[in-house]
Design an enzyme around this catalytic site. Structure first.
Site, short mmCIF file in Angstrom:
data_model
loop_
_atom_site.label_atom_id
_atom_site.label_comp_id
_atom_site.label_asym_id
_atom_site.label_seq_id
_atom_site.Cartn_x
_atom_site.Cartn_y
_atom_site.Cartn_z
N CYS A 137 0.86 -1.19 0.00
CA CYS A 137 0.00 0.00 0.00
C CYS A 137 0.89 1.23 0.00
O CYS A 137 1.76 1.38 -0.86
CB CYS A 137 -0.97 -0.02 1.17
SG CYS A 137 -0.20 -0.17 2.80
N ARG A 149 -2.20 -0.88 5.52
CA ARG A 149 -3.40 -1.36 4.83
C ARG A 149 -3.13 -2.74 4.21
O ARG A 149 -3.99 -3.61 4.20
CB ARG A 149 -3.79 -0.37 3.71
CG ARG A 149 -4.58 0.81 4.17
CD ARG A 149 -4.87 1.76 3.01
NE ARG A 149 -3.77 2.65 2.70
CZ ARG A 149 -3.76 3.53 1.70
NH1 ARG A 149 -4.80 3.60 0.88
NH2 ARG A 149 -2.74 4.33 1.51
#
Lengths: 73, 287
Positions: free
Chosen positions: B237, B242
């Site tokens: 990410c 994430r």
């Protein structure tokens, strides 16, 4: 202590989708504004009413989102 | 949770309500928004701050082993403690914490399905009190880097074309239209994505209530982009948190064997001199 009147809604701030979460906790309304993707918090506010807490959160979110630069691809 | 490859890596909010104070259970909240814990948390839960307690604060890295052991010990966690982690934004940073615990070999660590959002929305009990903790003794295993991708491995995978690369950022970050999530600081010099990566935003793995989608829905979501477990997968990410959420989904809910989290992510790749960058939307899977 429990959360009451939990609400979530999506609004648009400066052209960006923002998730607005608000609830009553311990006699105070709390509001959190985060960008829909990825979900990072932009503002966390409190107020005597839901409207007051949301207004503060939206103002702070708008301030932060104005810094976002958009590039032509 | 029945159809997941490893359903034992998830617990429900009901389970936490019943077991949070069991002697061998330690519940920990890890939020993107580090102020959330102080507003009220699961009674008995500890709070860990991702930006000071779950990273090396000098160089860019995960927690060094010694500091990880200190964090576990000061949290009263023993090697056989059942640790349940939850957090805001659908367990985004909770997954980051779980990933590090797995790297250091903690056996029994799980996520509370739905995270903080579901707990709040269900009107469950909250506390502002930090629990009293008796420090433990904790011995971590050496870091299992099979769960982690470093830059040379990503470069090798790109050259060999033998790995599914999953970019879990938003479509606008993926195309290069923006360099960071709206409202957050830009941390890279160039926008775009690693050539050949598929764009499957991390949040698509979750339902509106914060819980994970079903096994079949997840299989269809990733499989539709050619990510089906038949070859190794690297998730990335912007800074690797994430993608730790997606790593959890692929590894434990879908049961893929070879999944790594490239925590250098776009902040590393988008600042590299001479690194290949692709802009715009991805071609259709299989094209």
């Amino acid at each position: 202590m429990k959360v009451e009147e939990y609400q979530e809604r999506k609004v648009e701030v400066g052209g960006w989708p923002v998730n607005l979460t608000s609830y009553l906790l311990d006699g105070v309304y709390h509001c959190k504004a985060d960008n829909v993707s990825p979900g990072a918090a932009l503002a966390r506010t409190t107020g005597a009413t839901r409207e007051e807490a949301e207004k503060k959160a939206l103002e702070r979110a708008a301030h932060m989102l104005r810094r976002t630069r958009v590039n032509q691809v | 949770m029945a159809n997941y490859a490893h359903p034992d890596t998830l617990v429900s909010t009901d389970w936490v309500a019943q077991h949070a104070n069991d002697p061998n259970v330690r519940v920990v909240e890890v939020d993107v928004d580090t102020k959330a814990y102080d507003e009220g948390h699961v009674p008995g839960a500890l709070g860990w701050a991702w930006n000071s307690q779950l990273c090396d604060t000098v160089r860019r890295d995960i927690l060094p082993k010694a500091q990880f052991e200190e964090l576990m010990a000061s949290s009263g966690i023993k090697n056989d403690t059942n640790v349940v982690i939850y957090g805001d934004n659908n367990n985004w940073f909770a997954a980051w914490a779980l990933w590090q615990m797995k790297i250091y070999g903690h056996k029994d660590v799980r996520l509370m399905n739905g995270g903080r959002k579901k707990w709040l929305a269900e009107g469950r009990e909250l506390s502002k009190d930090a629990p009293k903790v008796s420090p433990s003794t904790y011995k971590a295993a050496g870091a299992d880097n099979a769960l982690r991708a470093f830059l040379p491995q990503v470069q090798a995978a790109l050259a060999a074309k033998n790995t599914g690369m999953v970019d879990v950022r938003s479509p606008q970050e993926f195309t290069g239209e923006i360099l960071a999530p709206p409202g957050l600081p830009e941390t890279c010099q160039r926008g775009g994505h690693i050539p050949g990566a598929r764009n499957i935003p991390w949040g698509k793995a979750c339902n509106d209530d914060g819980t994970f989608k079903s096994y079949d829905e997840l299989k269809s979501l990733y499989g539709g982009e050619g990510i089906d477990g038949s070859k190794p997968v690297i998730a990335y990410c912007r800074i690797g948190e994430r993608s730790s959420h997606t790593w959890f989904v692929l590894k434990y809910l879908l049961g893929f064997d070879k999944v790594t989290n490239y925590d250098g992510s776009w902040t590393e790749w988008g600042n590299l001199v001479g690194a290949p960058v692709e802009k715009g939307a991805a071609a259709k899977a299989g094209a």
